[in-house]
Design a protein around this motif. Structure first.
Motif, PDB file in Angstrom:
ATOM      1  N   SER A 181      -4.352   9.353  -3.745  1.00 36.81           N
ATOM      2  CA  SER A 181      -4.914   8.552  -2.998  1.00 36.81           C
ATOM      3  C   SER A 181      -3.942   7.303  -2.424  1.00 36.81           C
ATOM      4  O   SER A 181      -2.796   7.256  -3.224  1.00 36.81           O
ATOM      5  CB  SER A 181      -6.186   7.693  -3.520  1.00 36.81           C
ATOM      6  N   ARG A 182      -3.969   6.625  -1.355  1.00 39.26           N
ATOM      7  CA  ARG A 182      -3.474   5.389  -1.215  1.00 39.26           C
ATOM      8  C   ARG A 182      -4.142   4.476  -1.911  1.00 39.26           C
ATOM      9  O   ARG A 182      -5.265   4.409  -2.186  1.00 39.26           O
ATOM     10  CB  ARG A 182      -3.703   4.979   0.354  1.00 39.26           C
ATOM     11  N   VAL A 183      -3.213   3.508  -2.534  1.00 38.63           N
ATOM     12  CA  VAL A 183      -3.482   2.417  -3.308  1.00 38.63           C
ATOM     13  C   VAL A 183      -2.973   1.184  -2.976  1.00 38.63           C
ATOM     14  O   VAL A 183      -1.777   1.124  -2.406  1.00 38.63           O
ATOM     15  CB  VAL A 183      -3.115   2.687  -4.786  1.00 38.63           C
ATOM     16  N   MET A 184      -3.725   0.170  -2.803  1.00 38.16           N
ATOM     17  CA  MET A 184      -3.573  -1.345  -2.654  1.00 38.16           C
ATOM     18  C   MET A 184      -2.987  -1.944  -4.041  1.00 38.16           C
ATOM     19  O   MET A 184      -3.929  -1.744  -4.861  1.00 38.16           O
ATOM     20  CB  MET A 184      -4.501  -1.819  -1.962  1.00 38.16           C
ATOM     21  N   GLU A 185      -1.583  -2.581  -3.657  1.00 37.51           N
ATOM     22  CA  GLU A 185      -1.205  -3.164  -5.184  1.00 37.51           C
ATOM     23  C   GLU A 185      -0.307  -4.424  -4.774  1.00 37.51           C
ATOM     24  O   GLU A 185      -0.014  -4.613  -3.806  1.00 37.51           O
ATOM     25  CB  GLU A 185      -0.427  -2.125  -5.866  1.00 37.51           C
ATOM     26  N   GLU A 208     -12.818   1.991   3.377  1.00 37.85           N
ATOM     27  CA  GLU A 208     -11.933   3.044   4.211  1.00 37.85           C
ATOM     28  C   GLU A 208     -11.319   4.020   3.368  1.00 37.85           C
ATOM     29  O   GLU A 208     -10.674   4.977   3.738  1.00 37.85           O
ATOM     30  CB  GLU A 208     -10.730   2.156   4.823  1.00 37.85           C
ATOM     31  N   GLY A 209     -11.499   4.046   1.894  1.00 40.31           N
ATOM     32  CA  GLY A 209     -11.239   4.954   1.084  1.00 40.31           C
ATOM     33  C   GLY A 209      -9.921   4.751   0.333  1.00 40.31           C
ATOM     34  O   GLY A 209      -9.294   5.398  -0.426  1.00 40.31           O
ATOM     35  N   ILE A 210      -9.468   3.399   0.484  1.00 41.29           N
ATOM     36  CA  ILE A 210      -8.245   2.901  -0.335  1.00 41.29           C
ATOM     37  C   ILE A 210      -8.592   2.482  -1.508  1.00 41.29           C
ATOM     38  O   ILE A 210      -9.496   1.594  -1.644  1.00 41.29           O
ATOM     39  CB  ILE A 210      -7.439   1.996   0.477  1.00 41.29           C
ATOM     40  N   MET A 211      -7.954   2.817  -2.647  1.00 37.67           N
ATOM     41  CA  MET A 211      -8.165   2.506  -4.017  1.00 37.67           C
ATOM     42  C   MET A 211      -7.478   1.116  -4.108  1.00 37.67           C
ATOM     43  O   MET A 211      -6.482   0.634  -3.631  1.00 37.67           O
ATOM     44  CB  MET A 211      -7.430   3.325  -4.971  1.00 37.67           C
ATOM     45  N   ILE A 212      -8.143   0.298  -4.988  1.00 39.10           N
ATOM     46  CA  ILE A 212      -7.377  -1.046  -5.153  1.00 39.10           C
ATOM     47  C   ILE A 212      -7.255  -1.142  -6.533  1.00 39.10           C
ATOM     48  O   ILE A 212      -7.996  -1.061  -7.367  1.00 39.10           O
ATOM     49  CB  ILE A 212      -8.562  -2.295  -4.801  1.00 39.10           C
ATOM     50  N   GLU A 238       0.915  -1.308   0.108  1.00 37.97           N
ATOM     51  CA  GLU A 238      -0.176   0.109  -0.062  1.00 37.97           C
ATOM     52  C   GLU A 238       0.961   1.231   0.061  1.00 37.97           C
ATOM     53  O   GLU A 238       1.910   1.289   0.978  1.00 37.97           O
ATOM     54  CB  GLU A 238      -1.001  -0.086   1.293  1.00 37.97           C
ATOM     55  N   GLN A 239       0.637   2.025  -0.784  1.00 36.62           N
ATOM     56  CA  GLN A 239       1.215   3.456  -1.000  1.00 36.62           C
ATOM     57  C   GLN A 239       0.593   4.558  -1.464  1.00 36.62           C
ATOM     58  O   GLN A 239      -0.467   4.418  -2.188  1.00 36.62           O
ATOM     59  CB  GLN A 239       2.547   3.265  -1.659  1.00 36.62           C
TER      60      GLN A 239
END
Length: 193
Positions: free
Chosen positions: A73-77, A171-175, A65-66
């Protein structure tokens, strides 16, 4: 003149169909090129892109996540990175994949199996990514990225990954959608007995 990624595409496809090419802009990391009236971005600092699907012996998918400035936005990758961006333009993709995995997650893979070579965003970029399954993982460092990255490492049980990702979205984290492709490939792997 072809960009580095354009050359990679020609290697992957085996031919060039371009008739007219113009480079409109070339920066430190990205360029803007036009080919046959189609404008698109290309990388100026790398020879390839690698993405990893790292799965632990306890059936956990390792995600990173960064914060990503372009999408604010924070993005999960899935862990990923560039080949050839360390000064060696001829860096092997598997070498880059192992380096990026260690750098971002703190794990070294005992093996890397190539899953797919494909375009990342074919309407906007000529970027070609190579995706690897990373198995037989060994913890060799803390991860978190290099000096200018702030990466959080997550261990996500495969059995509950969809619910876990839905909670992160809430939570608002992009995936990054490549995660779902990674889950598909992880489910196809034989499980240790």
């Amino acid at each position: 003149m072809l960009g580095i990624q354009s050359a990679q595409f020609i290697r992957a496809s085996g031919k060039s169909v371009a008739k007219n090419e113009t480079i409109h802009y070339q920066g430190r990391f990205l360029g803007l090129q036009e080919r046959d009236r189609w404008e698109y971005a290309y990388r100026t600092n790398a020879s390839g892109v690698v993405v990893l699907v790292p799965v632990t012996a306890t059936d956990e998918l390792i995600l990173v996540e960064q914060y990503r400035i372009p999408v604010r936005s924070r993005v999960m990758e899935l862990p990923a990175g560039l080949a050839g961006d360390t000064g060696d333009r001829e860096e092997d993709l598997k070498t880059a994949a192992q380096r990026e995995l260690i750098e971002e997650t703190g794990y070294r893979a005992g093996f890397l199996d190539e899953l797919l070579t494909c375009p990342s965003t074919p309407g906007m970029s000529d970027e070609i990514i190579t995706i690897y399954f990373a198995g037989d993982l060994e913890r060799v460092g803390v991860g978190g990225g290099d000096g200018d990255e702030s990466i959080t490492v997550h261990h996500v049980p495969l059995a509950s990954a969809s619910e876990w990702l839905a909670a992160r979205m809430a939570e608002g984290i992009m995936i990054d959608p490549k995660i779902y492709a990674g889950l598909f490939w992880a489910a196809q792997r034989p499980r240790p007995v």
